[in-house]
Design a protein around this motif. Structure first.
Motif, PDB file in Angstrom:
ATOM      1  N   SER A  82      11.913  12.213  40.347  1.00  0.00           N
ATOM      2  CA  SER A  82      11.626  11.032  41.144  1.00  0.00           C
ATOM      3  C   SER A  82      11.233   9.899  40.198  1.00  0.00           C
ATOM      4  CB  SER A  82      10.496  11.339  42.116  1.00  0.00           C
ATOM      5  OG  SER A  82      10.243  10.223  42.925  1.00  0.00           O
ATOM      6  N   ILE A  83      11.823   8.722  40.396  1.00  0.00           N
ATOM      7  CA  ILE A  83      11.565   7.571  39.530  1.00  0.00           C
ATOM      8  C   ILE A  83      11.042   6.444  40.404  1.00  0.00           C
ATOM      9  CG2 ILE A  83      12.557   5.913  37.925  1.00  0.00           C
ATOM     10  CD1 ILE A  83      14.900   7.927  37.583  1.00  0.00           C
ATOM     11  N   GLU A  84       9.943   5.839  39.992  1.00  0.00           N
ATOM     12  CA  GLU A  84       9.408   4.682  40.702  1.00  0.00           C
ATOM     13  C   GLU A  84       9.794   3.437  39.906  1.00  0.00           C
ATOM     14  OE1 GLU A  84       5.057   3.012  41.470  1.00  0.00           O
ATOM     15  OE2 GLU A  84       5.449   4.902  42.537  1.00  0.00           O
ATOM     16  N   VAL A  85      10.459   2.498  40.573  1.00  0.00           N
ATOM     17  CA  VAL A  85      10.939   1.293  39.911  1.00  0.00           C
ATOM     18  C   VAL A  85      10.150   0.101  40.437  1.00  0.00           C
ATOM     19  CG1 VAL A  85      12.947  -0.143  39.460  1.00  0.00           C
ATOM     20  CG2 VAL A  85      13.238   2.321  39.734  1.00  0.00           C
ATOM     21  N   LYS A  86       9.619  -0.685  39.523  1.00  0.00           N
ATOM     22  CA  LYS A  86       8.822  -1.859  39.883  1.00  0.00           C
ATOM     23  C   LYS A  86       9.533  -3.116  39.412  1.00  0.00           C
ATOM     24  CE  LYS A  86       4.489   0.644  39.705  1.00  0.00           C
ATOM     25  NZ  LYS A  86       3.123   0.687  39.197  1.00  0.00           N
ATOM     26  N   PRO A  91      17.032  -2.779  33.632  1.00  0.00           N
ATOM     27  CA  PRO A  91      18.167  -2.129  34.306  1.00  0.00           C
ATOM     28  C   PRO A  91      18.971  -1.207  33.394  1.00  0.00           C
ATOM     29  CG  PRO A  91      18.123  -4.478  34.805  1.00  0.00           C
ATOM     30  CD  PRO A  91      17.100  -4.228  33.734  1.00  0.00           C
ATOM     31  N   SER A  92      19.113  -1.580  32.144  1.00  0.00           N
ATOM     32  CA  SER A  92      19.881  -0.758  31.207  1.00  0.00           C
ATOM     33  C   SER A  92      19.175   0.573  30.960  1.00  0.00           C
ATOM     34  CB  SER A  92      20.064  -1.516  29.897  1.00  0.00           C
ATOM     35  OG  SER A  92      20.722  -0.724  28.956  1.00  0.00           O
ATOM     36  N   PHE A  93      17.872   0.515  30.785  1.00  0.00           N
ATOM     37  CA  PHE A  93      17.092   1.735  30.567  1.00  0.00           C
ATOM     38  C   PHE A  93      17.137   2.624  31.806  1.00  0.00           C
ATOM     39  CE2 PHE A  93      12.926   3.967  30.658  1.00  0.00           C
ATOM     40  CZ  PHE A  93      13.145   4.801  29.578  1.00  0.00           C
ATOM     41  N   LEU A  94      16.994   2.040  32.990  1.00  0.00           N
ATOM     42  CA  LEU A  94      17.063   2.810  34.228  1.00  0.00           C
ATOM     43  C   LEU A  94      18.424   3.487  34.361  1.00  0.00           C
ATOM     44  CD1 LEU A  94      15.910   3.769  36.928  1.00  0.00           C
ATOM     45  CD2 LEU A  94      16.748   1.633  37.939  1.00  0.00           C
ATOM     46  N   ALA A  95      19.493   2.769  34.049  1.00  0.00           N
ATOM     47  CA  ALA A  95      20.844   3.344  34.134  1.00  0.00           C
ATOM     48  C   ALA A  95      20.971   4.548  33.196  1.00  0.00           C
ATOM     49  CB  ALA A  95      21.894   2.296  33.796  1.00  0.00           C
TER      50      ALA A  95
END
Length: 105
Positions: A82-86, A91-95
């Motif tokens: 599970s990842i919480e995005v704030k 965006p590149s790191f999340l991808a």
């Protein structure tokens, strides 16, 4: 023969080759086709399919009541992770993280 007709003919040949279970050399010998022609068309058709078929897939998103209470974050679940995005995330790191998690699932 038009390019579309030629492509269709090679798509049928490639399907026949793949269904035969034979090696490329054996199938070419049995079907009077030059090995380099088969390899060329395999590359050509696979590259075209790769371009026209997106590598990403749609995933379902379930919104829960917590989201309406806290609109500043979003939670992404992939498998058991599970990842919480704030706001302000990279965006590149999340991808990269999502790609890695999906490869493990």
């Amino acid at each position: 023969m038009s390019k579309a007709e030629l492509r269709k003919e090679w798509e049928l040949r490639i399907a026949d080759f793949r269904n035969s279970g034979q090696t490329q050399s054996k199938w070419c010998a049995d079907n009077n086709v030059k090995l380099h022609q088969l390899k060329y068309w395999l590359r050509k058709i696979e590259n075209t399919n790769r371009i026209s078929t997106p590598s990403s897939k749609w995933v379902s998103v379930t919104m829960d009541e917590q989201y309406s209470e806290s609109k500043n974050t979003i939670q992404i679940t992939i498998g058991q992770a599970s990842i919480e995005v704030k706001p302000g995330f990279d965006p590149s790191f999340l991808a990269d993280v999502v790609r890695t998690l999906r490869s493990l699932c």
